[in-house]
Design an enzyme around this catalytic site. Structure first.
Site, PDB file in Angstrom:
ATOM      1  CG  MET A  36      47.652  45.045  29.329  1.00  0.00           C
ATOM      2  SD  MET A  36      48.708  43.598  29.633  1.00  0.00           S
ATOM      3  CE  MET A  36      48.368  42.622  28.169  1.00  0.00           C
ATOM      4  CB  ALA A  73      49.266  52.457  36.924  1.00  0.00           C
ATOM      5  CD  GLU A 128      48.557  46.636  41.262  1.00  0.00           C
ATOM      6  OE1 GLU A 128      49.041  47.368  42.134  1.00  0.00           O
ATOM      7  OE2 GLU A 128      48.596  45.389  41.323  1.00  0.00           O
ATOM      8  CB  CYS A 129      50.277  45.072  34.969  1.00  0.00           C
ATOM      9  SG  CYS A 129      51.466  44.524  33.717  1.00  0.00           S
ATOM     10  N   GLY A 130      47.977  43.858  33.879  1.00  0.00           N
ATOM     11  CA  GLY A 130      47.005  43.061  33.154  1.00  0.00           C
ATOM     12  C   GLY A 130      45.614  43.650  33.255  1.00  0.00           C
TER      13      GLY A 130
END
Length: 469
Positions: free
Chosen positions: A342, A438, A337-339
Site C-alpha cells: 500500500m 504482494a 507485504e500488504c501494508g
C-alpha cells in the site's frame, strides 16, 4: 536424539471470541510478574497482533506455530528451540479448538497440541449458560483421544450463583478441574480495531487495561493447578535432529537491509528477521513516520501494519517517500507485504480522505469497511521476479481491508492465486524493477528460500553499487 522436559500447555476454546487472548495475557502476566517465571509464549496460526501483546508481557518474542504453513517437524523444532530455556511455554490457540481448513481439522489448534504433546486448557464463555456447560465440555474432552483437555477456565461468569451452577455441572458430569473463573466486566476487554486488537506497541495508555487483566488473573486463576498440569507434559524429542541456538549474532560485513519498523509497519515474524541475519544480512530499522531520509541500504523489507491509520504522518514525511522512490527507480531490491504494498502506491483513500503515498508503483489504494482478503493464501510463481523461481508454490496468509484501483495495465504479476484473494482474486505479487510487492504474508519457516534470495539480491546490489563508485 535429545529429549527436553518443557512444562507446557495450550489455551483453547470451543469457538473464537471466547476470551482466549484475555486469559492468555492475564495468565502470562501472573506467571511473569507474580511468580517471576520465565515464560515462552506462542500463538497458533498466522497473526501479528496477539503475539505483540504476548511478547510485551513475557519479555520474550512470541513465536507462531501453524499447521497449514509448517510441517509437524518444523512446529516441534521451533517449539523446542525457543522453549528449552523457559520455565513454562504457553500456546494461545485460535478459533475453536478443532477448527481447521478442512473436515479433518488440518491447521487447527488441536493439531498443534498433538504436535507438541501439550495438554489443553479450555476457555469457555459462559454467557447465558449454566448446566449446558457439561455436555459442551464433555464433547471436547472425548472428541479426539490424542488431545488431552486437562482443565477449564470459565469466562464471563455473572455472579456467585452462576459460578456455583457451572462448577457443579462440571464436577458431576465431566470430572474436569476448574482452573479459573473470570467475572463479567468490560475492564477485561482490550480495545480493538478492524484487523483485531490494537498493536501492543501503539498506545501506551493500554497499559492500564493490561494491569487490570493481570490483577484479575492473579485473583481468579488457579496458578498452582495450571502449573501442575503444564508440568505433567511428557518429555519432548527434537525430531529435527538438532536445535539451533536462538539469538545468534549476524555475520559482520554482510549486506545492509533496511526494515520499516514503527507504529505504521509492525507486522513482522521474528523468524523472518532472524532468517535474514542467519543468511548473512545486517538489519537497520527505519521509522517511516520520523526518519526523513532513506539511509544507504542494500535492500528494503517493508512489512504490513496500519498505514491507513498513520497515513497523514506518512504523507507528511515527504523526504523518506521520495528517497524510497528514487532508490526503487535505481533498482534497489525491495520486498513489500500488504501494508508495504500500500505504501508503495500513489495514493491511499480512507474514511473520505486521500493521502499521498510513495508513488513508486502506479496504482491507488482504497480502504473498504470489510475484509477484501482474509485467510490462508497459496500462490504459484508464474512470472519473473527478483526472489522466487517460477513454478514454485508459496504458502502464506492475507488479511486486508484495502484494494488496488487505477492500476497501470502494464504492471506485471509474479503470482497466480490458487487459494485466497490476492490483488484481484486471481493474481498477486506486483513486480517492478527490483520490487516484489504482494498482499501475501509469508513466514520464513514456511518459505525458507526467501531469506537467502533477498540477502543474495542485497549482496549483489552492494557489489554493483560499490563498483559504480
Amino acid at each position: 536424539m535429545q529429549r527436553y522436559h518443557i512444562p507446557r500447555l495450550v489455551i483453547g476454546a470451543p469457538r473464537g471470541r471466547s476470551g482466549k487472548t484475555t486469559v492468555t495475557i492475564g495468565l502470562l502476566a501472573a506467571l511473569v510478574y507474580g511468580l517471576k517465571l520465565v515464560v515462552q509464549p506462542f500463538k497458533k496460526g498466522p497473526d501479528f497482533i496477539d503475539p505483540g501483546w504476548l511478547s510485551r508481557i513475557a519479555g520474550r518474542a512470541c513465536r507462531n506455530l501453524d499447521g497449514f504453513l509448517m510441517s509437524r517437524e518444523t512446529i516441534r523444532s521451533s517449539f523446542v528451540r525457543h522453549s528449552r530455556d523457559a520455565d513454562i511455554a504457553v500456546v494461545e490457540g485460535a478459533m475453536g479448538l478443532f477448527d481447521g481448513v478442512d473436515l479433518e481439522g488440518s491447521g487447527s489448534t488441536a493439531e498443534i497440541a498433538r504436535a507438541i504433546a501439550a495438554p489443553v486448557i479450555l476457555v469457555v464463555d459462559t454467557t447465558r449458560m449454566t448446566r449446558s456447560v457439561a455436555p459442551l465440555v464433555q464433547g471436547f474432552i472425548h472428541f479426539d483421544p490424542q488431545v488431552t483437555v486437562a482443565g477449564v477456565i470459565l469466562n464471563q461468569v455473572a455472579r456467585p450463583r452462576h459460578e456455583q451452577m457451572l462448577r457443579g455441572a462440571l464436577e458431576k458430569y465431566c470430572g474436569v478441574s476448574v482452573l479459573g473463573v473470570i467475572p463479567k466486566g468490560k475492564k477485561l476487554i482490550i480495545p480493538d480495531r478492524h484487523l483485531g486488537l490494537i498493536p501492543a506497541g501503539e498506545r501506551d495508555e493500554l497499559d492500564q487495561a493490561l494491569e487490570e487483566i493481570a490483577r484479575v488473573a492473579r485473583e481468579c486463576l488457579d496458578l498452582e493447578g495450571i502449573l501442575a498440569i503444564a508440568r505433567q507434559a511428557p518429555p519432548l524429542e527434537d525430531i529435527s535432529g538438532g536445535v539451533k541456538a536462538a539469538g545468534e549474532k549476524p555475520r559482520t560485513g554482510g549486506p545492509l537491509i533496511g526494515v520499516f519498523r514503527d507504529r505504521a509497519f509492525s507486522f513482522y515474524y521474528p523468524e523472518n528477521l532472524e532468517a535474514l541475519e542467519e543468511a548473512g544480512a545486517r538489519l537497520i530499522f527505519i521509522d517511516a513516520l520520523r526518519d526523513s531520509e532513506l539511509p544507504e541500504v542494500d535492500a528494503l523489507y517493508i512489512g504490513g501494519g496500519f498505514p491507513e491509520v498513520f497515513a497523514g504522518q506518512l504523507e507528511a514525511n515527504e523526504g523518506l517517500r521520495k528517497g524510497v522512490c528514487r532508490a526503487i527507480e535505481a533498482g534497489l531490491p525491495v520486498y513489500a507485504e500488504c501494508g508495504g504494498l500500500m505504501y508503495l502506491g500513489r495514493r491511499l483513500t480512507w474514511q473520505g480522505r486521500t493521502y499521498q503515498m510513495c508513488g513508486a508503483l502506479p496504482f491507488d489504494v482504497v480502504m473498504d469497511g470489510k475484509p477484501c482478503g482474509h485467510g490462508y493464501e497459496v500462490v504459484e510463481v508464474t512470472g519473473e521476479n527478483p526472489f522466487f523461481p517460477t513454478g514454485s508454490l508459496i504458502r502464506g496468509h492475507e488479511f486486508h481491508h484495502s484494494r488496488l484501483v487505477n492500476m497501470d495495465p502494464e504492471l506485471r504479476y509474479a503470482f497466480r492465486v490458487l487459494r485466497g484473494c490476492g490483488i484481484d482474486g486471481e493474481k498477486d505479487g506486483l513486480v517492478y524493477k527490483g520490487v516484489l510487492a504482494a498482499y501475501n504474508h509469508i513466514h520464513a519457516l514456511a518459505v525458507p528460500q526467501w531469506a537467502e534470495a533477498l540477502v543474495g539480491r542485497a549482496r549483489q546490489w552492494r557489489r554493483t553499487t560499490r563498483m559504480a563508485k
